[in-house]
Enzyme design. Structure first.
Site, PDB file in Angstrom:
ATOM      1  N   TYR A  22       1.197  -1.046  -0.211  1.00 18.89           N
ATOM      2  CA  TYR A  22      -0.556  -0.145   0.203  1.00 18.89           C
ATOM      3  C   TYR A  22       0.921   1.183   0.147  1.00 18.89           C
ATOM      4  O   TYR A  22       0.033   2.844   0.186  1.00 18.89           O
ATOM      5  CB  TYR A  22      -0.882   0.187   1.528  1.00 18.89           C
ATOM      6  N   ASN A  73     -12.457   4.783  -1.722  1.00 16.00           N
ATOM      7  CA  ASN A  73     -12.349   2.991  -1.600  1.00 16.00           C
ATOM      8  C   ASN A  73     -12.547   2.615  -0.343  1.00 16.00           C
ATOM      9  O   ASN A  73     -12.621   2.599   0.540  1.00 16.00           O
ATOM     10  CB  ASN A  73     -10.613   3.407  -1.370  1.00 16.00           C
ATOM     11  N   HIS A  79     -15.236  -6.285  -1.809  1.00 10.66           N
ATOM     12  CA  HIS A  79     -15.761  -7.485  -1.728  1.00 10.66           C
ATOM     13  C   HIS A  79     -16.819  -7.823  -1.024  1.00 10.66           C
ATOM     14  O   HIS A  79     -17.566 -10.312  -1.794  1.00 10.66           O
ATOM     15  CB  HIS A  79     -13.969  -8.711  -1.558  1.00 10.66           C
ATOM     16  N   ASP A  86     -26.069  -1.253  -2.745  1.00 14.27           N
ATOM     17  CA  ASP A  86     -26.982  -0.269  -3.014  1.00 14.27           C
ATOM     18  C   ASP A  86     -26.834   1.011  -2.567  1.00 14.27           C
ATOM     19  O   ASP A  86     -28.032   1.528  -3.050  1.00 14.27           O
ATOM     20  CB  ASP A  86     -27.859  -1.323  -1.746  1.00 14.27           C
ATOM     21  N   HIS A  99      -8.866   2.196  -5.982  1.00 16.86           N
ATOM     22  CA  HIS A  99      -8.469   1.579  -5.272  1.00 16.86           C
ATOM     23  C   HIS A  99      -6.537   1.180  -5.217  1.00 16.86           C
ATOM     24  O   HIS A  99      -6.145   1.598  -6.001  1.00 16.86           O
ATOM     25  CB  HIS A  99      -8.110  -0.534  -5.230  1.00 16.86           C
ATOM     26  N   SER A 101      -3.991  -1.032  -4.560  1.00 20.08           N
ATOM     27  CA  SER A 101      -3.431  -1.967  -4.842  1.00 20.08           C
ATOM     28  C   SER A 101      -3.795  -2.365  -6.135  1.00 20.08           C
ATOM     29  O   SER A 101      -4.697  -2.194  -6.682  1.00 20.08           O
ATOM     30  CB  SER A 101      -3.102  -2.850  -4.202  1.00 20.08           C
TER      31      SER A 101
HETATM   32  C1  DQA Z   1      -7.745  -2.112  -1.304  1.00 18.50           C
HETATM   33  C2  DQA Z   1      -7.582  -3.516  -1.712  1.00 18.50           C
HETATM   34  C3  DQA Z   1      -8.444  -4.268  -1.018  1.00 18.50           C
HETATM   35  O1  DQA Z   1      -8.674  -5.540  -1.062  1.00 18.50           O
HETATM   36  C4  DQA Z   1      -7.902  -3.850   0.173  1.00 18.50           C
HETATM   37  O2  DQA Z   1      -8.921  -5.422   1.011  1.00 18.50           O
HETATM   38  C5  DQA Z   1      -8.382  -2.721   1.135  1.00 18.50           C
HETATM   39  C6  DQA Z   1      -7.337  -2.479   0.553  1.00 18.50           C
HETATM   40  C7  DQA Z   1      -6.611  -1.221  -2.039  1.00 18.50           C
HETATM   41  O3  DQA Z   1      -6.726   0.116  -1.587  1.00 18.50           O
HETATM   42  O4  DQA Z   1      -5.988  -1.871  -2.692  1.00 18.50           O
HETATM   43  O5  DQA Z   1      -8.116  -2.679   2.557  1.00 18.50           O
HETATM   44  O6  DQA Z   1      -8.736  -1.783  -1.313  1.00 18.50           O
END
Ligand code: DQA
Length: 146
Positions: A22, A73, A79, A86, A99, A101
């Protein structure tokens, strides 16, 4: 015009949390960078971070009355959360999913988002600049012709 930057769970730990994935910037650093970009483009931004799903739902619902768009984010809730899906569907302002990553290069469960289909678009894998690109796009959507 005002934009909401919404950060989901565990993003308050940025800068110390899994820095190889991150990055080393803290949430405060990221917010400052985004604020500078927004100011230079005559937009105001408000930041909200919450570890609580219902608070993120409330923030999305309330944004409809004051924001022109949302850069979101949803972190781990991406997930799992039908409630956030909604909320995004219910509001009429554009939401861009971001995101840090590249979720498509990670575990299989991260490759599924319950939210993407309801968002205006999704940016993944560019570190803090994923937020920047999301912000740029909200500004484009709101100031330029398609
Ligand atoms: C995230 C990716 C998600 O899968 C993870 O649970 C995060 C960070 C990202 O910014 O890469 O907490 O949203």
């Amino acid at each position: 015009m005002k934009i909401l930057i919404l950060h989901g769970p565990n993003l308050n730990l940025l800068g110390t949390r899994e820095t190889d994935i991150y990055g080393k910037l803290s949430l405060v650093d990221i917010n400052l960078n985004l604020e500078e970009y927004a100011k230079n483009n005559n937009f105001e931004i408000k930041f909200i971070q919450s570890n609580i799903e219902g608070e993120l739902v409330n923030a999305l619902q309330e944004a409809q009355s004051w924001a022109t768009g949302v850069v979101f984010n949803p972190a781990g809730y991406t997930h799992t959360s039908v409630a956030l899906r909604d909320a995004i569907t219910a509001i009429e302002i554009p939401v861009i999913e971001v995101h840090l990553s590249n979720v498509y290069g990670r575990e299989e469960f991260r490759q599924k988002s319950l939210l993407s289909g309801q968002c205006a678009g999704k940016i993944t894998g560019f570190g803090w600049r994923s937020y920047l690109y999301g912000l740029m796009e909200i500004i484009e959507l709101r100031t330029k012709q398609p």
